[in-house]
Design a protein around this motif. Structure first.
Motif, PDB file in Angstrom:
ATOM      1  N   ASN A   1       7.259   4.230   4.340  1.00  0.00           N
ATOM      2  CA  ASN A   1       6.404   3.483   3.533  1.00  0.00           C
ATOM      3  C   ASN A   1       4.650   3.185   3.482  1.00  0.00           C
ATOM      4  N   MET A   2       4.145   3.615   2.396  1.00  0.00           N
ATOM      5  CA  MET A   2       2.363   3.495   2.452  1.00  0.00           C
ATOM      6  C   MET A   2       1.997   1.852   2.640  1.00  0.00           C
TER       7      MET A   2
ATOM      8  N   GLY B   1      -1.533   7.274  -3.491  1.00  0.00           N
ATOM      9  CA  GLY B   1      -0.091   8.063  -2.737  1.00  0.00           C
ATOM     10  C   GLY B   1       0.578   8.563  -2.542  1.00  0.00           C
ATOM     11  N   ALA B   2       1.049   9.012  -3.921  1.00  0.00           N
ATOM     12  CA  ALA B   2       1.799  10.721  -4.081  1.00  0.00           C
ATOM     13  C   ALA B   2       1.636  11.594  -3.037  1.00  0.00           C
ATOM     14  N   ILE B   3      -0.301  11.709  -2.658  1.00  0.00           N
ATOM     15  CA  ILE B   3      -0.466  13.067  -2.257  1.00  0.00           C
ATOM     16  C   ILE B   3      -0.206  12.431  -0.936  1.00  0.00           C
ATOM     17  N   GLU B   4      -0.193  11.158  -0.181  1.00  0.00           N
ATOM     18  CA  GLU B   4       0.784  11.499   1.277  1.00  0.00           C
ATOM     19  C   GLU B   4       1.563  11.196   1.327  1.00  0.00           C
ATOM     20  N   ALA B   5       2.536  10.708   0.517  1.00  0.00           N
ATOM     21  CA  ALA B   5       3.972  11.127   0.351  1.00  0.00           C
ATOM     22  C   ALA B   5       4.175  12.431   0.692  1.00  0.00           C
ATOM     23  N   ALA B   6       3.469  13.397  -0.491  1.00  0.00           N
ATOM     24  CA  ALA B   6       3.811  14.547  -0.439  1.00  0.00           C
ATOM     25  C   ALA B   6       3.390  15.642   1.155  1.00  0.00           C
ATOM     26  N   LEU B   7       2.655  15.607   2.240  1.00  0.00           N
ATOM     27  CA  LEU B   7       2.046  15.037   3.430  1.00  0.00           C
ATOM     28  C   LEU B   7       3.129  14.407   4.327  1.00  0.00           C
TER      29      LEU B   7
ATOM     30  N   ILE C   1       9.017  -4.140   8.485  1.00  0.00           N
ATOM     31  CA  ILE C   1       8.106  -2.871   6.990  1.00  0.00           C
ATOM     32  C   ILE C   1       7.262  -2.506   7.937  1.00  0.00           C
ATOM     33  N   GLN C   2       6.282  -3.120   8.530  1.00  0.00           N
ATOM     34  CA  GLN C   2       5.108  -3.417   9.742  1.00  0.00           C
ATOM     35  C   GLN C   2       4.986  -1.697   9.753  1.00  0.00           C
ATOM     36  N   GLN C   3       6.141  -1.786  10.829  1.00  0.00           N
ATOM     37  CA  GLN C   3       6.427  -1.168  11.743  1.00  0.00           C
ATOM     38  C   GLN C   3       6.895   0.462  11.715  1.00  0.00           C
ATOM     39  N   ALA C   4       7.277   0.464  10.192  1.00  0.00           N
ATOM     40  CA  ALA C   4       7.697   1.608   9.322  1.00  0.00           C
ATOM     41  C   ALA C   4       6.536   2.238   9.037  1.00  0.00           C
ATOM     42  N   GLY C   5       6.059   1.353   8.704  1.00  0.00           N
ATOM     43  CA  GLY C   5       4.543   1.753   7.500  1.00  0.00           C
ATOM     44  C   GLY C   5       3.618   2.575   8.301  1.00  0.00           C
ATOM     45  N   TYR C   6       2.898   2.366   7.189  1.00  0.00           N
ATOM     46  CA  TYR C   6       1.625   2.920   7.767  1.00  0.00           C
ATOM     47  C   TYR C   6       0.035   1.976   7.030  1.00  0.00           C
ATOM     48  N   PHE C   7      -0.992   1.907   6.844  1.00  0.00           N
ATOM     49  CA  PHE C   7      -1.991   1.878   5.939  1.00  0.00           C
ATOM     50  C   PHE C   7      -2.714   2.626   5.258  1.00  0.00           C
ATOM     51  N   GLN C   8      -2.737   2.484   4.414  1.00  0.00           N
ATOM     52  CA  GLN C   8      -2.894   3.933   3.566  1.00  0.00           C
ATOM     53  C   GLN C   8      -4.534   3.655   4.045  1.00  0.00           C
ATOM     54  N   ASP C   9      -5.858   4.702   3.996  1.00  0.00           N
ATOM     55  CA  ASP C   9      -7.387   4.372   5.422  1.00  0.00           C
ATOM     56  C   ASP C   9      -8.231   4.349   3.419  1.00  0.00           C
ATOM     57  N   ALA C  10      -8.244   2.934   3.676  1.00  0.00           N
ATOM     58  CA  ALA C  10      -9.141   2.608   2.289  1.00  0.00           C
ATOM     59  C   ALA C  10     -10.725   3.547   3.018  1.00  0.00           C
TER      60      ALA C  10
ATOM     61  N   VAL D   1       6.287   1.897  -2.158  1.00  0.00           N
ATOM     62  CA  VAL D   1       7.795   2.558  -1.447  1.00  0.00           C
ATOM     63  C   VAL D   1       8.580   2.859  -2.300  1.00  0.00           C
ATOM     64  N   LEU D   2       9.583   4.248  -1.407  1.00  0.00           N
ATOM     65  CA  LEU D   2      10.841   4.762  -1.271  1.00  0.00           C
ATOM     66  C   LEU D   2      11.738   3.939  -2.579  1.00  0.00           C
TER      67      LEU D   2
END
Lengths: 296, 354
Positions: free
Chosen positions: B259-260, B179-185, B325-334, B141-142
């Protein structure tokens, strides 16, 4: 005469038997260490080398990848440069310190020795986290550079920060061989040179320095080799921008399960260390002999 | 001189090795005597308060119910799992890992799970794979220093990359899957559901723009320490560590937008000696009550949707199981990470060391 002659061969055999007996016992004493070395050093190293050439399939591809990848080469170069820098800085700090240890009273020598050994008795993790506190923005070291008029420099996450931490950790490995070499120097030689009219600089340059060279070479080599493999300190005090080769190997093993690739990198590091030791053994012997020859 | 010091060094090394064998020999002997047919389970996790809470909330009550002897080991080590499986001598039965690992090695280094015993309907969608189920949830989270940004704080990942509007030092995870790559996108305008496959070039261009203000954390302890000593004005950090830093007085707040969501999983190494017990333990540990008990003891959230932990206000503020928090976020794709870890790590290393 007649009584002693028959005795001589008997005494001879006893002595020979004693000599023979001593040698196997000596080997026996060495055996645990040798077995340990075989099991915990030779075997794992052989295994790593084998994996470098056999995983995922037989061939030289892992080694080729090391030399074909510009990132790996860049990190490797940086590792060697860092190790040289750290070893040099450590030497500069340790040389006067070790010299001081040889000239002070026994009580002060004990204090100085304890100060050197203190880091050995402190957990490496504790020391690294202490360095984080020292190096961080607004920390004591940043304040110091500010006071010196250099501005508050960021240190944590920089190459300088990593080098400082490594020097502190490695200092004992330099001080101890230096001290051991310096304490063996016959101080009468220095007085003799001075009494013959040699200025202090000449006494140091032509007598003291050459005689302390074995310690310099031993300490420098030890620190350099240890610095090549440093892992925790650059990981915690540095940033990915300054990662060293051990961190790349660590990622390959821990995250990617690329034992072959990690093995090839380790092999390159091992070869580099071997070459260096070879070079040092060439340079060191003439240097120390030169120091002794000048006395004769 | 050189020879003596070398001799002494060898003697010292010999002594150290001898001590080592003595120590190893001791533990070997005691372990060898335990037969694998016994009702015994070895659980391995990441140690510290996290594993302690897992042991108290899952392992101990389950072992009592089933009459099983339990052994714990730490820390989780993928290389060790590989070595154990390759050598055919697996000693770990259940291991707490990151989700990408069992996905990537499902069937080779990880056992398929028995879903006749484990109820997979109670997990958030997309978190279950053939070889692993989630056991704890958290989020990258940021967070921002509320003293620094005052009335006009950053609100989304895009603000993390806006150094003109929000000047200051940034802190981000220092490893590829952090998660920095996801955040950058996300910061560059990619939608949450369009992230994968990750566009490396685009991500690194975005990261380049903030590189001079960017520092990295490598261990989560380090990230917490950085917040507590206010080393970063903005940070992408695990929710559990941010919570602990705030609890210790660090002046940070979270912007939950984008948030991831991430989670840890339980997996069974291939050829584990007590497979049936492992399935029974996993089924128990992921149930609603043990999950709630776990969440009450440490800052990671429960993964079972029925779990209802009793949390104080601060813990509830950082409870990533919360709906908003769940609504605002997304799951990292394992699954994507399981398949692309090699390439992504290579690209990440090239970018960071460049």
């Amino acid at each position: 005469m007649t009584a002693t002659t028959p005795l001589t061969p008997v005494a001879g055999t006893v002595a020979a038997a004693a000599r023979r007996g001593r040698r196997p016992r000596g080997l026996l004493l060495l055996a645990p260490a040798l077995v340990m070395l075989l099991v915990f050093f030779a075997y794992p190293v052989a295994d790593i080398v084998w994996r470098a050439f056999s995983e995922p399939h037989l061939g030289l591809q892992n080694l080729r990848d090391v030399f074909a990848d510009p990132v790996t080469l860049r990190v490797l170069t940086r590792t060697v440069v860092t190790a040289f820098g750290v070893a040099t800085l450590t030497l500069v700090l340790a040389y006067p310190y070790a010299h001081l240890m040889t000239v002070v009273s026994p009580r002060w020598r004990a204090v100085l020795m304890a100060l050197v050994l203190l880091p050995f008795w402190t957990s490496l993790m504790a020391r690294n986290f202490a360095w984080i506190v020292l190096l961080q923005d607004g920390g004591p070291l940043a304040k110091l550079t500010g006071l010196l008029g250099l501005g508050e420099k960021p240190l944590l996450g920089t190459a300088v920060g990593v080098a400082l931490g490594m020097v502190q950790v490695l200092l004992p490995y330099m001080v101890l061989p230096l001290y051991s070499a310096m304490s063996g120097i016959d101080r009468r030689l220095l007085s003799a040179a001075a009494s013959l009219g040699a200025p202090r600089r000449t006494v140091f340059g032509r007598i003291y320095l050459p005689l302390s060279m074995p310690g310099v070479v031993a300490g420098y080599t030890l620190v350099f080799v240890l610095a090549l493999g440093f892992y925790i300190t650059p990981r915690l005090l540095g940033s990915p921008q300054q990662s060293l080769i051990a961190q790349v190997i660590g990622t390959k093993v821990e995250k990617l399960l690329d034992f072959g690739g990690a093995g090839a990198l380790s092999l390159v590091l091992l070869a580099l260390t071997g070459l260096l030791l070879l070079a040092v053994s060439r340079v060191a012997r003439p240097a120390s002999m030169l120091g002794l020859k000048e006395e004769d | 001189m050189l020879v003596t010091s070398r001799g002494r060094l060898l003697t010292a090394a010999g002594a150290a090795l001898a001590l080592l064998t003595a120590a190893c020999g001791g533990s070997d002997g005691s372990e060898g005597s335990a037969a694998s047919a016994e009702k015994k389970l070895t659980f391995t996790s990441y140690g510290s308060g996290y594993q302690q809470a897992q042991a108290e909330s899952w392992l101990t009550p389950w072992a009592k119910r089933e009459g099983v002897t339990t052994v714990q080991d730490q820390p989780t080590d993928y290389a060790k799992i590989k070595t154990m499986v390759d050598a055919g001598r697996v000693t770990w039965d259940v291991v707490d890992t990151e989700p990408y690992f069992p996905v990537g090695v499902c069937g080779t280094y990880a056992e398929k799970l028995d879903f006749s015993k484990i109820d997979k309907s109670k997990f958030p969608s997309g978190t279950v794979s053939d070889c692993a189920v989630p056991d704890a949830m958290y989020s990258l989270v940021l967070v921002y220093n509320k003293d620094k940004y005052g009335a006009n704080p950053p609100t989304s990942t895009a603000d993390f990359f806006d150094t003109a509007k929000f000047p200051g030092k940034r802190l981000a995870p220092g490893f590829a899957s952090g998660g920095a790559i996801e955040a950058a996108l996300l910061g560059d305008g990619v939608a949450k559901d369009q992230l994968y496959p990750l566009d490396y070039d685009r991500a690194f261009r975005k990261l380049d723009a903030v590189k001079k203000d960017l520092t990295f954390w490598d261990t989560s302890a380090q990230s917490q320490q950085a917040l507590e000593s206010k080393q970063a004005d903005m940070a992408l950090i695990w929710s559990g560590r941010a919570y602990m830093a705030v609890k210790n007085g660090a002046p940070y707040k979270a912007a939950w937008n984008d948030n991831m969501l991430a989670y840890a999983v339980l997996m069974v190494p291939k050829g584990a000696p007590h497979k049936d017990l492992a399935m029974s333990f996993i089924a128990y540990a992921t149930g609603a009550e043990p999950q709630a008990a776990f969440a009450e003891k440490q800052p990671y959230a429960p993964i079972n949707v029925d779990a209802k932990p009793q949390l104080d206000d601060l813990a509830q503020e950082w409870n990533t199981a919360r709906d908003d928090i769940q609504q605002a976020g997304y799951f990292q794709d394992a699954a994507w990470w399981g398949a692309n870890m090699d390439e992504a790590t290579k690209r990440w290393t090239a970018w960071t060391t460049g």
